[in-house]
Design a protein around this motif. Structure first.
Motif, mmCIF file in Angstrom:
data_model
loop_
_atom_site.group_PDB
_atom_site.id
_atom_site.type_symbol
_atom_site.label_atom_id
_atom_site.label_comp_id
_atom_site.label_asym_id
_atom_site.label_seq_id
_atom_site.Cartn_x
_atom_site.Cartn_y
_atom_site.Cartn_z
ATOM 1 N N VAL A 70 0.828 -1.211 0.000
ATOM 2 C CA VAL A 70 0.000 0.000 0.000
ATOM 3 C C VAL A 70 0.862 1.262 0.000
ATOM 4 N N LYS A 71 2.009 1.216 0.665
ATOM 5 C CA LYS A 71 2.908 2.365 0.809
ATOM 6 C C LYS A 71 2.177 3.611 1.335
ATOM 7 N N PRO A 72 1.525 3.492 2.492
ATOM 8 C CA PRO A 72 0.792 4.651 3.030
ATOM 9 C C PRO A 72 1.740 5.698 3.595
ATOM 10 N N ALA A 73 1.272 6.933 3.615
ATOM 11 C CA ALA A 73 2.020 7.988 4.298
ATOM 12 C C ALA A 73 1.736 7.948 5.792
ATOM 13 N N VAL A 74 0.531 7.475 6.142
ATOM 14 C CA VAL A 74 0.091 7.456 7.532
ATOM 15 C C VAL A 74 -0.493 6.089 7.860
ATOM 16 N N VAL A 75 -0.138 5.563 9.017
ATOM 17 C CA VAL A 75 -0.770 4.349 9.541
ATOM 18 C C VAL A 75 -1.495 4.721 10.831
ATOM 19 N N ILE A 76 -2.772 4.354 10.909
ATOM 20 C CA ILE A 76 -3.560 4.521 12.131
ATOM 21 C C ILE A 76 -3.835 3.120 12.660
ATOM 22 N N HIS A 77 -3.269 2.828 13.812
ATOM 23 C CA HIS A 77 -3.332 1.456 14.355
ATOM 24 C C HIS A 77 -4.404 1.370 15.438
ATOM 25 N N THR A 78 -5.609 0.940 15.036
ATOM 26 C CA THR A 78 -6.706 0.789 15.999
ATOM 27 C C THR A 78 -6.925 -0.663 16.395
ATOM 28 N N ALA A 79 -6.300 -1.603 15.686
ATOM 29 C CA ALA A 79 -6.538 -3.026 15.953
ATOM 30 C C ALA A 79 -6.121 -3.386 17.374
ATOM 31 N N GLY A 80 -6.953 -4.153 18.038
ATOM 32 C CA GLY A 80 -6.651 -4.585 19.400
ATOM 33 C C GLY A 80 -7.799 -5.402 19.951
ATOM 34 N N ILE A 81 -7.643 -5.853 21.165
ATOM 35 C CA ILE A 81 -8.691 -6.632 21.818
ATOM 36 C C ILE A 81 -9.009 -6.003 23.168
ATOM 37 N N VAL A 82 -10.301 -5.836 23.436
ATOM 38 C CA VAL A 82 -10.783 -5.365 24.732
ATOM 39 C C VAL A 82 -11.487 -6.549 25.391
ATOM 40 N N PRO A 83 -10.977 -7.061 26.498
ATOM 41 C CA PRO A 83 -11.643 -8.194 27.139
ATOM 42 C C PRO A 83 -13.092 -7.862 27.483
ATOM 43 N N VAL A 84 -13.977 -8.806 27.285
ATOM 44 C CA VAL A 84 -15.370 -8.598 27.658
ATOM 45 C C VAL A 84 -15.441 -8.411 29.167
ATOM 46 N N LEU A 85 -16.567 -7.839 29.632
ATOM 47 C CA LEU A 85 -16.682 -7.460 31.031
ATOM 48 C C LEU A 85 -16.370 -8.613 31.977
ATOM 49 N N GLY A 86 -16.834 -9.821 31.653
ATOM 50 C CA GLY A 86 -16.619 -10.964 32.530
ATOM 51 C C GLY A 86 -15.161 -11.368 32.662
ATOM 52 N N GLU A 87 -14.311 -10.941 31.711
ATOM 53 C CA GLU A 87 -12.889 -11.287 31.741
ATOM 54 C C GLU A 87 -12.003 -10.106 32.123
ATOM 55 N N ARG A 88 -12.594 -8.940 32.320
ATOM 56 C CA ARG A 88 -11.804 -7.730 32.576
ATOM 57 C C ARG A 88 -10.974 -7.841 33.850
ATOM 58 N N TYR A 89 -11.511 -8.509 34.862
ATOM 59 C CA TYR A 89 -10.880 -8.486 36.180
ATOM 60 C C TYR A 89 -10.017 -9.712 36.469
ATOM 61 N N GLY A 90 -9.973 -10.650 35.525
ATOM 62 C CA GLY A 90 -9.141 -11.827 35.687
ATOM 63 C C GLY A 90 -7.941 -11.786 34.763
ATOM 64 N N ARG A 91 -7.156 -12.836 34.780
ATOM 65 C CA ARG A 91 -5.944 -12.874 33.947
ATOM 66 C C ARG A 91 -5.922 -14.080 33.011
ATOM 67 N N LYS A 92 -7.081 -14.684 32.837
ATOM 68 C CA LYS A 92 -7.150 -15.861 31.983
ATOM 69 C C LYS A 92 -6.749 -15.547 30.545
#
Length: 370
Positions: A70-92
Motif C-alpha cells: 500500500v505504501k501509506p504515508a500514515v498508519v492509524i493502528h486501531t486493531a486490538g482486543i478489549v476483554p469482555v466485562l466478565g474477563e476484565r478483572y481476571g488474567r485468563k
C-alpha cells in the motif's frame, strides 16, 4: 492539511470503521485502506471507495506485505482486543491480550517504519493510566504516569503505548490517543451491558453514593481526533512523541449515564436502593465464589463493584491546544444516537417500564427515528 494515503488497522471494528468514515468525509480524495481479520459488516458500514485487505497484525510477515504494497504515508493502528466485562478483572486472557495488543502493535510499528511511513497514530486507552481502581482520577492530565495496574487491558495498552512513543523520531512521527469509555452505534459492550440490567431487575440498585464522575466519549469524536492527529504528524509534528486523553469533556456520573440509557429504552427504575460499597464488595466476593463453583457467568464481582464506584475523568486541554480537538457530538446526543439501534439487532428484546414488558424495542426505536 490534505491526507492522500492512509492505512487503518482494525478498520472493520468499532473505532477503526468510525475513523475511516471520518477520514473519508474530511479528505474525500484520500486513498484509504483498512486491514482486518474480517470484512466490515452492516454494523460498521464503510464508503465503497475504501479498500479492504485481510491480514492479521499478530503475523508480522502479513502486515509487512500489506504495508509495503500500500505504501501509506500514515498508519492509524486501531486493531486490538478489549476483554469482555466478565474477563476484565481476571488474567485468563493475558497471553491473548498481550499477543494482540503489544506484539501486534510492535509488528505494525516495525513494518511501518521499515516501509518509510511518515506518521503513526496508536489507539491507546485511558486505561493505560486509569486501570488502578484504588486511585481516584479527578481531572487528570497527561503528566500522570501509566498505571501499575494488575488488569491485563491497562497493562497491555501502557506497554504498547510506550513502544510507539519511543519510536518517534525526525523521520517517523508517532503519537498515542487515549480514548475514555466509548459509546455509539455498533458498541457491543457498554450500552448493551447497561441495557441488560433492565431485564435482570438491577436498575434500582445504586452502589456507593452514585456521584462518581466518568468520562464517556461518543465514537465519532474519537474518530475526529485520529484524523486531527494524522494531519498534525504530517505537518507541524507538534504531537510527535506525545500521548493525549480524548473524551467528550463532559464528565457524567455513572448513575446518570445509566439512567439516561434506560430512559431511552422506556425504563425508569421503580424505586432506588443505596448499597454501601463495602457491602457490595463482599457480595461480589461471594458471587465470585459461586461463579467459580458453578462455572456460570456473573456481572457482579469485586472488580465490577470497584469499577462502578470509580472516579475517572481527564483534562482535555492538551488535545485541544495541540490537535485542535473538540467534541462535535455532545454527551446528550451521543447517548440518544447510541440507543437508536436497528430493528434487526434488537428484534427479540423488550423495553420494560416498571416491571411490565410494555413495547418491543423495535417499536421504540422506530418512534425515536420519527
Amino acid at each position: 492539511m490534505s491526507l492522500n494515503n492512509v492505512l487503518i488497522t482494525g478498520g472493520a471494528g468499532f473505532v477503526g470503521s468510525a475513523t475511516a468514515r471520518a477520514l473519508a468525509e474530511k479528505h474525500p480524495a484520500c486513498a484509504i485502506t483498512i486491514v482486518d481479520i474480517r470484512r466490515p459488516d452492516s454494523t460498521h458500514e464503510l464508503p465503497g471507495s475504501i479498500t479492504f485487505i485481510k491480514a492479521d497484525v499478530v503475523t508480522r510477515h502479513e502486515i509487512e506485505e500489506v504495508i509495503l504494497k500500500v505504501k501509506p504515508a500514515v498508519v492509524i493502528h486501531t486493531a486490538g482486543i478489549v476483554p469482555v466485562l466478565g474477563e476484565r478483572y481476571g488474567r485468563k486472557l493475558k497471553d491473548l491480550v498481550w499477543k494482540i495488543n503489544v506484539q501486534g502493535t510492535d509488528n505494525v510499528l516495525h513494518a511501518a517504519k521499515q516501509a518509510g511511513v511518515e506518521a503513526f497514530i496508536y489507539t491507546s486507552s485511558c486505561c493505560a493510566v486509569m486501570d488502578d481502581m484504588s486511585v481516584p482520577y479527578r481531572n487528570i492530565d497527561e503528566r500522570w504516569p501509566t498505571s501499575p495496574s494488575s488488569l491485563i487491558y491497562g497493562e497491555s495498552k501502557a506497554a504498547a503505548e510506550a513502544i510507539v512513543l519511543q519510536a518517534s523520531d525526525s523521520t517517523f512521527a508517532t503519537c498515542a490517543l487515549r480514548p475514555s469509555v466509548l459509546c455509539g452505534p455498533g458498541d457491543y459492550q457498554l450500552v448493551p451491558a447497561i441495557h441488560a440490567c433492565i431485564k435482570k431487575w438491577e436498575t434500582p440498585f445504586i452502589i456507593g453514593d452514585g456521584l462518581n464522575l466518568w468520562d464517556v466519549t461518543y465514537v465519532t469524536n474519537v474518530a475526529d481526533a485520529h484524523v486531527l492527529a494524522a494531519e498534525n504528524l504530517i505537518s507541524s509534528k507538534t504531537a510527535a512523541g506525545e500521548a493525549f486523553f480524548i473524551q467528550n469533556n463532559e464528565p457524567i456520573t455513572f448513575r446518570d449515564f445509566c439512567l439516561a440509557i434506560w430512559a431511552h429504552f422506556g425504563h425508569i427504575p421503580p424505586f432506588q436502593v443505596h448499597i454501601p460499597a463495602g457491602l457490595a464488595w463482599a457480595a461480589g466476593l461471594i458471587s465470585e465464589y459461586f461463579t467459580w463453583m458453578s462455572g456460570a457467568a456473573t456481572t457482579l464481582s469485586r472488580g465490577s463493584v470497584k469499577d462502578a464506584c470509580s472516579i475517572r475523568y481527564a483534562n482535555g486541554e492538551k488535545a485541544k491546544k495541540v490537535l485542535g480537538y473538540e467534541a462535535r457530538i455532545g454527551i446528550e446526543d451521543g447517548i440518544r444516537l447510541s440507543c437508536e439501534v436497528s430493528v434487526f439487532q434488537y428484534r427479540q428484546l423488550y423495553v420494560y417500564v416498571g416491571q411490565v414488558p410494555l413495547i418491543k424495542v423495535q417499536d421504540y426505536a422506530r418512534r425515536l427515528r420519527g
